[in-house]
Design a protein around this motif. Structure first.
Motif, short mmCIF file in Angstrom:
data_model
loop_
_atom_site.label_atom_id
_atom_site.label_comp_id
_atom_site.label_asym_id
_atom_site.label_seq_id
_atom_site.Cartn_x
_atom_site.Cartn_y
_atom_site.Cartn_z
N ILE A 35 -12.16 82.78 -66.53
CA ILE A 35 -10.70 82.72 -66.67
C ILE A 35 -10.33 81.82 -67.84
O ILE A 35 -9.17 81.45 -67.99
N ILE A 36 -11.32 81.49 -68.68
CA ILE A 36 -11.04 80.69 -69.86
C ILE A 36 -10.17 81.52 -70.81
O ILE A 36 -10.55 82.63 -71.21
N PRO A 37 -9.01 81.01 -71.22
CA PRO A 37 -8.17 81.77 -72.15
C PRO A 37 -8.92 82.06 -73.45
O PRO A 37 -9.51 81.14 -74.03
N PRO A 38 -8.94 83.28 -73.92
CA PRO A 38 -9.76 83.64 -75.09
C PRO A 38 -9.28 83.03 -76.40
O PRO A 38 -10.03 83.02 -77.37
N GLU A 39 -8.06 82.51 -76.46
CA GLU A 39 -7.55 81.93 -77.70
C GLU A 39 -7.28 80.44 -77.58
O GLU A 39 -6.51 79.88 -78.36
N ILE A 55 -19.70 71.78 -68.36
CA ILE A 55 -18.26 71.62 -68.29
C ILE A 55 -17.69 71.62 -69.71
O ILE A 55 -18.31 71.07 -70.63
N ILE A 56 -16.57 72.29 -69.90
CA ILE A 56 -15.92 72.33 -71.21
C ILE A 56 -14.49 71.84 -71.08
O ILE A 56 -13.83 72.03 -70.05
N TYR A 66 -21.81 76.95 -63.13
CA TYR A 66 -23.02 76.58 -62.41
C TYR A 66 -24.19 77.51 -62.73
O TYR A 66 -25.29 77.31 -62.21
N ASP A 67 -23.97 78.51 -63.55
CA ASP A 67 -25.04 79.47 -63.85
C ASP A 67 -25.30 79.57 -65.35
O ASP A 67 -25.47 80.63 -65.90
N LYS A 68 -25.32 78.42 -65.99
CA LYS A 68 -25.71 78.28 -67.41
C LYS A 68 -24.80 79.05 -68.36
O LYS A 68 -25.23 79.59 -69.38
N GLY A 69 -23.52 79.12 -67.99
CA GLY A 69 -22.54 79.75 -68.85
C GLY A 69 -22.28 81.21 -68.57
O GLY A 69 -21.54 81.85 -69.31
N GLY A 70 -22.87 81.73 -67.49
CA GLY A 70 -22.64 83.14 -67.15
C GLY A 70 -21.26 83.39 -66.61
O GLY A 70 -20.57 84.33 -67.02
N THR A 71 -20.83 82.56 -65.66
CA THR A 71 -19.48 82.65 -65.09
C THR A 71 -18.87 81.26 -65.07
O THR A 71 -19.58 80.24 -65.04
N TRP A 72 -17.54 81.23 -65.04
CA TRP A 72 -16.82 79.96 -65.13
C TRP A 72 -15.71 79.89 -64.10
O TRP A 72 -15.12 80.92 -63.74
N ILE A 73 -15.43 78.67 -63.63
CA ILE A 73 -14.30 78.42 -62.75
C ILE A 73 -13.46 77.29 -63.33
O ILE A 73 -13.97 76.44 -64.08
N LYS A 109 -15.29 61.14 -59.55
CA LYS A 109 -16.54 60.85 -58.85
C LYS A 109 -16.96 62.00 -57.95
O LYS A 109 -17.92 61.87 -57.19
N ASP A 110 -16.23 63.12 -58.04
CA ASP A 110 -16.52 64.25 -57.15
C ASP A 110 -16.46 65.59 -57.87
O ASP A 110 -15.86 66.55 -57.40
N LEU A 111 -17.07 65.63 -59.05
CA LEU A 111 -17.16 66.87 -59.83
C LEU A 111 -15.79 67.45 -60.19
O LEU A 111 -15.61 68.66 -60.23
N GLY A 112 -14.85 66.58 -60.45
CA GLY A 112 -13.56 67.03 -60.96
C GLY A 112 -12.53 67.38 -59.92
O GLY A 112 -11.44 67.86 -60.27
#
Length: 331
Positions: A35-39, A55-56, A66-73, A109-112
């Motif tokens: 769901i990262i905005p493409p622009e 994390i970006i 969590y899967d080396k850049g395959g999917t993102w949340i 302290k809790d993964l964001g």
């Protein structure tokens, strides 16, 4: 997966891009895997030391894979009104994340899931207006020690895990001396920092230490100045240092300075193609220490596999690049 590693590229206005071993070029990370905005702008990418997640930081918030850049949340972002300029993951506890904005610093302290704003005490405004936190480093030997590089406000440090902060010894008399672009911790208590003027080194992490500045020669006689930005140490040899150089920012030429003796001597590395702008950032990894990636601010990607002696430009080019990372697929 047969690939050994992946490369992530963060751009301005072009979102996040990904390549596997450079074998098939780069592809924009887009739906349905994210769901990262493409622009969006992507100024910060960080891979956890244990390789458990990436994390970006973008102009649209924080995203995690969590899967080396395959999917993102998307994860909770405390800086909705600030662009994220830097990210650090505690190398001893990957639940702990720090992000630097313009000008605030936050810790989770809790993964964001939850964030607290840290009272660093930056000078705001600084000579360029609102300061930017360009670097955050958690000491791998002691996570209570945290370092910040700030543009244009010098270096700050905490001995309390971020609860309290002090300003570190000034790097020089001018604002340019304290315009921190790159910041890394070296061996035996040393610190390296880049500014527009060059690279500064101190042998102590105690207050009131002194800094030694090395100013690089201009890339060509007609250049008005030499300008430095990117900084990285080789992961298996902290005496090997790389500094990104240009004639200005963004400039119209760039080079990579290389030292193999801890900064005592330097040489200009050979590039397969001349750079079109300042060398802005670098990436490497512990598993592949001889693989180092560099990016110019205007979209050239260079790779070296021979300790930085020769850098090969990749065919694909981008508009503007602000961050890069190597993702280990073998772990």
């Amino acid at each position: 997966m047969n690939k050994k590693y992946g490369i992530l590229i963060g751009t301005i206005g072009g979102g996040l891009w990904k390549s596997d071993d450079f074998s098939e070029g780069f592809n924009r990370v887009r739906k349905p895997n994210t769901i990262i905005p493409p622009e969006c702008n992507v100024r910060a990418i960080k891979v956890a030391v244990d390789n458990s997640y990436i994390i970006i930081g973008t102009s649209s918030g924080l995203f995690l894979s969590y899967d080396k850049g395959g999917t993102w949340i998307e994860v909770n972002t405390p800086t909705k009104l600030q662009e994220i300029w830097s990210i650090e993951i505690d190398p001893n506890n990957s639940n702990n994340i720090f992000i630097g904005g313009r000008p605030d610093v936050f810790r989770s302290k809790d993964l964001g899931q939850n964030w607290s704003k840290l009272d660093v005490g930056l000078n705001n405004p600084c000579p360029i207006g609102i300061p930017r936190v360009t670097n955050i480093i958690v000491d791998p030997e002691n996570s209570m020690n945290i370092w910040l590089g700030v543009e244009i406000d010098g270096i700050y440090y905490s001995r309390t895990g971020g609860e309290s902060w002090k300003k570190f010894t000034s790097l020089g008399d001018t604002s340019s001396h304290n315009d921190i672009h790159g910041l890394v911790l070296g061996q035996n208590g040393s610190i390296y920092a880049t500014s527009p003027l060059g690279i500064a080194t101190t042998s102590t992490r105690k207050l009131n230490g002194s800094w030694d500045y090395h100013n690089f020669e201009r890339l060509s006689k007609n250049d008005k100045r030499s300008y430095c930005r990117g900084l990285i140490l080789k992961t298996d040899d902290f005496n090997t240092i790389f500094v990104g150089q240009g004639d200005n920012i963004p400039g119209n030429k760039g080079g990579i300075q290389n030292s193999t003796d801890g900064g005592k001597t330097w040489k200009l590395s050979e590039l397969s193609h001349k750079s079109n702008s300042l060398i802005y950032c670098f990436a490497t990894s512990k598993r592949f220490p001889d693989l180092i990636v560099a990016a110019s601010i205007y979209g050239y990607i260079y790779i070296t596999v021979d300790r930085g002696n020769y850098w090969t430009k990749q065919h694909q080019e981008f508009g503007e690049i602000r961050s890069i990372a190597i993702v280990d697929y073998l772990d």
